[in-house]
Enzyme design. Structure first.
Site, PDB file in Angstrom:
ATOM      1  N   LYS A   1       0.837  -1.205   0.000  1.00  0.00           N
ATOM      2  CA  LYS A   1       0.000   0.000   0.000  1.00  0.00           C
ATOM      3  C   LYS A   1       0.872   1.256   0.000  1.00  0.00           C
ATOM      4  CE  LYS A   1      -0.660  -0.412   4.959  1.00  0.00           C
ATOM      5  NZ  LYS A   1      -1.323   0.271   6.030  1.00  0.00           N
TER       6      LYS A   1
ATOM      7  N   TYR B   1      14.869  30.869   4.135  1.00  0.00           N
ATOM      8  CA  TYR B   1      13.690  31.542   4.704  1.00  0.00           C
ATOM      9  C   TYR B   1      13.796  31.696   6.223  1.00  0.00           C
ATOM     10  CZ  TYR B   1      11.232  30.746   0.287  1.00  0.00           C
ATOM     11  OH  TYR B   1      10.855  30.749  -1.022  1.00  0.00           O
TER      12      TYR B   1
END
Ligand code: PLP
Length: 375
Positions: free
Chosen positions: A40, A260
């Site tokens: 999955k 940043y």
């Protein structure tokens, strides 16, 4: 299709390591216990179809996916193994699940009745396993009520219930809780010897509880990551290496700030490399100012914040570092290694999330696969 020379951020998946891990894990379980390879979430980031094909060739007995869409992708790719839907299935997905011979996980009679109606309308019989909740508290019928619920579900002609299962909530760190879960399911397992009975996930197998029953459902360990640090002696090999490249190098003087938020100020002149990966690729922003990447076999600290597509790295200690150099974010280079567990600790998460978070825009390259040509 890009060739290797112009790749900026990619994952290499090693089929040889996958086969090695399967062999190691097979040795930990009885010969007659079957193995479900859990694929999955894009095979834990390794690439759904290619990885599932390899598992089919290796000899795993069945596959586990999260939902109908993943199951259909596998059927359309020609996978013939039994495929289990490990999540609950929505009523509107049930018809597709039946048409593609996917085995559903059922927790309740109302769910089973809907499935029965849909399967009979299709002139078919749905395959299902019945799940019992012994403490996970997610799917399954609460265990004291399970016997009665199972009998009701088995009376439905459109549903063939061939398996019985539960899921361990804490097999990696709570042996008493796991033992209690096993004790809750054991009588039901004993009463239903002809059903396919399963409970164990990777930590249950690697910590050797012995709760194997007829089938074990293995994810993380097959991909070469030990669920618990104490499992290291098993010799599992990481299947996935996450790579990128240096795109720019510059000297940065003392006192300048990086990225940043200007969270990093250069203490003395540094050589810095800009690397072509970021949180847009699934590399956690929590690694800002905290983690390392490997360049020329050396650990290099991340400076400032991880941005969407670029990371700034201190390569002062890397002689000869230049634009185009390969960078490893997860995996080995030279004698150094960055493990999923290390990244998980730094990002306050678990290795499962580190792997499944690697983004869709990161191409997967398959090496040493029997079923997929190397790129
Ligand atoms: C129901 C079920 N079984 C088995 C697994 C595989 O777990 P692991 O990766 O720990 O082997 C999962 C994964 O989350 C799961 O949801």
């Amino acid at each position: 299709m890009q060739n290797m020379q112009n790749r900026r951020c990619w994952v290499e998946v090693d089929g040889r390591a996958l086969r090695h891990n399967y062999k190691i894990l097979r040795r930990l379980i009885p010969r007659n216990t079957r193995v479900m390879a859990v694929v999955k979430a894009n095979a834990y980031g390794h690439g759904l179809v290619a990885t599932a094909r390899e598992f089919q060739t290796i000899g795993t007995d069945c596959l586990g996916v999260a939902n109908t869409a993943e199951g259909i992708l596998l059927r359309e790719a020609g996978i013939t193994l039994p495929i289990f839907l490990l999540s609950a299935t929505l009523p509107e997905e049930m018809g597709d699940a039946v048409r593609h011979a996917l085995t559903l996980t059922l927790s309740s009679y109302p769910e089973a009745r809907t499935l029965d109606r849909i399967a009979r309308r299709l002139g078919d019989q749905a395959r299902a396993h019945f799940k019992v909740d012994t403490g996970m508290g997610r799917l399954g019928c609460w265990h004291p009520h399970a016997r009665k619920e199972l009998a009701r579900i088995r009376s439905l002609p459109g549903v063939s219930v061939t398996g019985l299962c539960t899921h361990f909530a804490s097999a990696d760190d709570d042996a008493d809780f796991t033992q209690a879960q096993w004790q809750a399911i054991a009588p039901l397992f004993a009463e239903n010897p002809t059903m396919e009975r399963h409970a164990a996930n990777s930590p249950a197998v690697t910590r050797r509880y012995g709760f194997h029953a007829d089938l074990v459902r293995l994810g993380l360990a097959l991909y070469g990551v030990a669920p618990n640090p104490t499992d290291r002696d098993l010799g599992l090999r990481p299947v996935l290496t996450w790579k990128s490249r240096v795109t720019l190098i510059h000297e940065v003087g003392r006192g300048r700030t990086v990225s940043y938020g200007a969270t990093y100020r250069v203490p003395s002149t540094q050589r810095q490399a800009v690397v072509s990966m970021g949180y847009g690729d699934g590399y956690f922003r929590l690694h800002s100012n905290a983690s390392h990447l490997l360049v020329r076999g050396l650990r290099c600290p991340i400076r400032g914040r991880v941005t969407m597509d670029q990371i700034i790295l201190d390569v002062t200690r890397v002689p000869g570092c230049r634009v185009g150099d390969e960078v490893v974010a997860l995996g080995s280079q030279g004698g150094e290694e960055i493990q999923a567990r290390e990244l998980a600790l730094q990002a306050q998460t678990i290795p499962w999330e580190i792997l499944t978070n690697i983004g869709a825009r990161v191409p997967r390259l398959y090496r040493n696969f029997k079923t997929h040509a190397a790129v």
